[in-house]
Write a protein that holds these residues in place. Structure first.
Motif, PDB file in Angstrom:
ATOM      1  N   THR A   1       0.856  -1.192   0.000  1.00 38.22           N
ATOM      2  CA  THR A   1       0.000   0.000   0.000  1.00 38.22           C
ATOM      3  C   THR A   1       0.892   1.242   0.000  1.00 38.22           C
ATOM      4  O   THR A   1       1.350   1.667  -1.050  1.00 38.22           O
ATOM      5  CB  THR A   1      -0.966  -0.003   1.200  1.00 38.22           C
ATOM      6  N   LEU A   2       1.158   1.794   1.151  1.00 39.30           N
ATOM      7  CA  LEU A   2       1.992   2.986   1.248  1.00 39.30           C
ATOM      8  C   LEU A   2       3.459   2.562   1.395  1.00 39.30           C
ATOM      9  O   LEU A   2       3.806   1.788   2.284  1.00 39.30           O
ATOM     10  CB  LEU A   2       1.559   3.825   2.456  1.00 39.30           C
ATOM     11  N   ASP A   3       4.313   3.067   0.527  1.00 39.81           N
ATOM     12  CA  ASP A   3       5.730   2.707   0.530  1.00 39.81           C
ATOM     13  C   ASP A   3       6.459   3.440   1.659  1.00 39.81           C
ATOM     14  O   ASP A   3       6.667   4.653   1.601  1.00 39.81           O
ATOM     15  CB  ASP A   3       6.350   3.056  -0.824  1.00 39.81           C
ATOM     16  N   LEU A   4       6.857   2.675   2.674  1.00 34.21           N
ATOM     17  CA  LEU A   4       7.564   3.258   3.817  1.00 34.21           C
ATOM     18  C   LEU A   4       9.079   3.149   3.682  1.00 34.21           C
ATOM     19  O   LEU A   4       9.811   3.481   4.622  1.00 34.21           O
ATOM     20  CB  LEU A   4       7.121   2.560   5.112  1.00 34.21           C
ATOM     21  N   SER A   5       9.558   2.705   2.531  1.00 36.10           N
ATOM     22  CA  SER A   5      10.988   2.472   2.382  1.00 36.10           C
ATOM     23  C   SER A   5      11.854   3.720   2.597  1.00 36.10           C
ATOM     24  O   SER A   5      13.014   3.580   3.027  1.00 36.10           O
ATOM     25  CB  SER A   5      11.292   1.849   1.014  1.00 36.10           C
ATOM     26  N   PRO A   6      11.365   4.954   2.342  1.00 35.88           N
ATOM     27  CA  PRO A   6      12.218   6.112   2.668  1.00 35.88           C
ATOM     28  C   PRO A   6      12.590   6.187   4.149  1.00 35.88           C
ATOM     29  O   PRO A   6      13.573   6.849   4.500  1.00 35.88           O
ATOM     30  CB  PRO A   6      11.354   7.304   2.242  1.00 35.88           C
ATOM     31  N   LEU A   7      11.813   5.518   5.005  1.00 31.06           N
ATOM     32  CA  LEU A   7      12.098   5.523   6.441  1.00 31.06           C
ATOM     33  C   LEU A   7      13.007   4.368   6.857  1.00 31.06           C
ATOM     34  O   LEU A   7      13.212   4.137   8.048  1.00 31.06           O
ATOM     35  CB  LEU A   7      10.789   5.458   7.238  1.00 31.06           C
ATOM     36  N   GLY A   8      13.556   3.653   5.882  1.00 35.05           N
ATOM     37  CA  GLY A   8      14.392   2.503   6.174  1.00 35.05           C
ATOM     38  C   GLY A   8      15.765   2.867   6.722  1.00 35.05           C
ATOM     39  O   GLY A   8      16.151   4.037   6.814  1.00 35.05           O
ATOM     40  N   TRP A   9      16.523   1.824   7.067  1.00 39.67           N
ATOM     41  CA  TRP A   9      17.856   1.982   7.650  1.00 39.67           C
ATOM     42  C   TRP A   9      18.852   2.626   6.687  1.00 39.67           C
ATOM     43  O   TRP A   9      19.850   3.228   7.120  1.00 39.67           O
ATOM     44  CB  TRP A   9      18.392   0.617   8.072  1.00 39.67           C
ATOM     45  N   GLU A  10      18.607   2.498   5.381  1.00 36.77           N
ATOM     46  CA  GLU A  10      19.596   2.964   4.420  1.00 36.77           C
ATOM     47  C   GLU A  10      19.946   4.430   4.624  1.00 36.77           C
ATOM     48  O   GLU A  10      21.111   4.824   4.536  1.00 36.77           O
ATOM     49  CB  GLU A  10      19.087   2.728   2.987  1.00 36.77           C
TER      50      GLU A  10
END
Length: 390
Positions: A367-376
């Motif tokens: 649904t909503l891409d939360l990947s910008p909040l990832g560890w990277e």
């Protein structure tokens, strides 16, 4: 796909993950290890419990847009055995105020928020005075007011409703602390609880809030999340402030109605904000020196007020960029982190619970891409700059 998920932390984040996991796939075994089933010291129960769309980053706005939809429909979503919970949601709006120095930023944020579908009005000083006649606008240039979709609610009630629904769907809650993790190479195999029980897991979720750093250390990971104390004051006053929103002064001092009284607070100065201060103490000097004078300046009727009650709770404060860290760390294959919300956990909890459950069940966000909040971003030193930190 993970068949056994162990969640450490049963506050709003952990319980939201548990609810979405069991609601999405009843075949997944979910165990929640929560050290304090009374939630007496949990951030979820001790916060000012509010929700807004007035952020400066698109993802934060989107998470809160889902959050308000979730809160509005909580009776139907989290009903158990015919008992529909209520969290006493008041959509009284946020009112962010700006002096001339902050007006351009306020306007930029407003353009973003409205483009994403948030119901926010931009008001000049005259319009502020007209809508909120009790407000001192002499030093203000503008304000942004949430006409709908923003307000406050019963944070403790939300946690209890999520917990009870997750339990009704089959999630198991264990009243214990996580004291050790057993690993096989890059995977966590068991979580050892303080009662001696070993919980097998295919996936571990770190939702330990202000105590998430200790759990991360068990994995050899240094997470930049610390327990920072925030004091909240409940005050009474003869003032009758019609249509009072949750007001954010340009100084960062905030207040909002709480029945017939008001609650207020602010963050201490960055150079006077140590970690792990005791929760059984309250920063009275901050109230006397900063909060009360600011309230009296912004609302003259607040000159006459009395502190009726006060308490402290922890922000799980991400010192890197004050935004949540959600997702896998590259050093461990089967641990999802959901930490560092820095005061936004209650409002971002539903979107986080949905997103983490998707990551576990599907290996990706659906649904909503939360990947910008990832560890990277943390590991590559790319902070997300949020201008509206409260």
């Amino acid at each position: 796909m993970a068949s056994k998920v162990v969640i450490v932390g049963g506050g709003v984040i952990g319980s939201s993950v548990a609810y979405f996991l069991r609601a999405s796939d009843p075949a997944v075994q979910v165990t929640v290890i929560e050290r304090d089933p009374t939630y007496a010291r949990s951030s979820s129960a001790l916060s000012a419990a509010s929700i807004r769309q007035q952020f400066s980053t698109p993802l934060s706005v989107a998470m809160s847009l889902f959050g308000i939809d979730f809160l509005r429909s909580i009776g139907a979503r989290l009903e158990v055995g015919g008992d529909a919970p209520s969290i006493d949601l008041h959509e009284g709006g946020y009112l962010f105020l700006a002096t001339a120095a902050g007006e351009a930023t306020l306007r930029e944020n407003h353009a973003l928020q409205t483009r994403l579908g948030a119901d926010i009005s931009l008001l000049d000083a005259a319009q502020l005075q007209q809508r909120f006649p009790w407000l001192n606008t002499a030093d203000l240039a503008a304000g942004a007011f949430g006409e709908s979709g923003e307000g406050w609610f019963d944070g403790y009630g939300l946690v209890q409703a999520l917990r009870k629904k997750a339990q009704s769907l089959g999630a198991r809650y264990v009243a214990a602390d996580a004291v050790a993790l057993e690993r096989d190479g890059r995977k966590v195999t068991h979580v050892v609880a303080s009662d001696g029980e070993r919980h097998a897991c295919d996936m571990l979720v770190n939702a330990a809030g202000a105590w998430s750093r200790a759990l991360a250390r068990m994995l050899g990971i240094d997470i930049p999340v610390y327990a920072r104390r925030r004091s909240i004051f409940n005050v009474s006053t003869p003032a009758k402030l019609a249509r009072c929103p949750l007001l954010i002064d340009p100084t960062g001092v905030y207040f909002r109605p709480e029945g017939r009284t008001y609650i207020c607070g602010t963050s201490p100065a960055a150079d006077n904000d140590p970690d792990d201060l005791p929760l059984d103490e309250v920063d009275h000097a901050l109230f006397d020196d900063v909060i009360w004078p600011t309230l009296a300046h912004r609302v003259p009727e607040f000159e006459a007020l009395r502190v009726e009650n006060c308490w402290s709770g922890y922000y799980e404060y991400n010192v890197f960029d004050q935004n949540a860290i959600i997702g896998h760390h590259p050093d461990v294959d089967n641990c999802v982190f959901a930490n560092g919300f820095s005061g936004h956990g209650l409002q971002q909890g539903p979107a986080t619970g949905r997103g983490v459950s998707e990551l576990i069940l599907h290996g990706r966000y659906t649904t909503l891409d939360l990947s910008p909040l990832g560890w990277e971003r943390v590991l590559e030193n790319r902070p997300i700059v949020e201008k509206n930190v409260v």
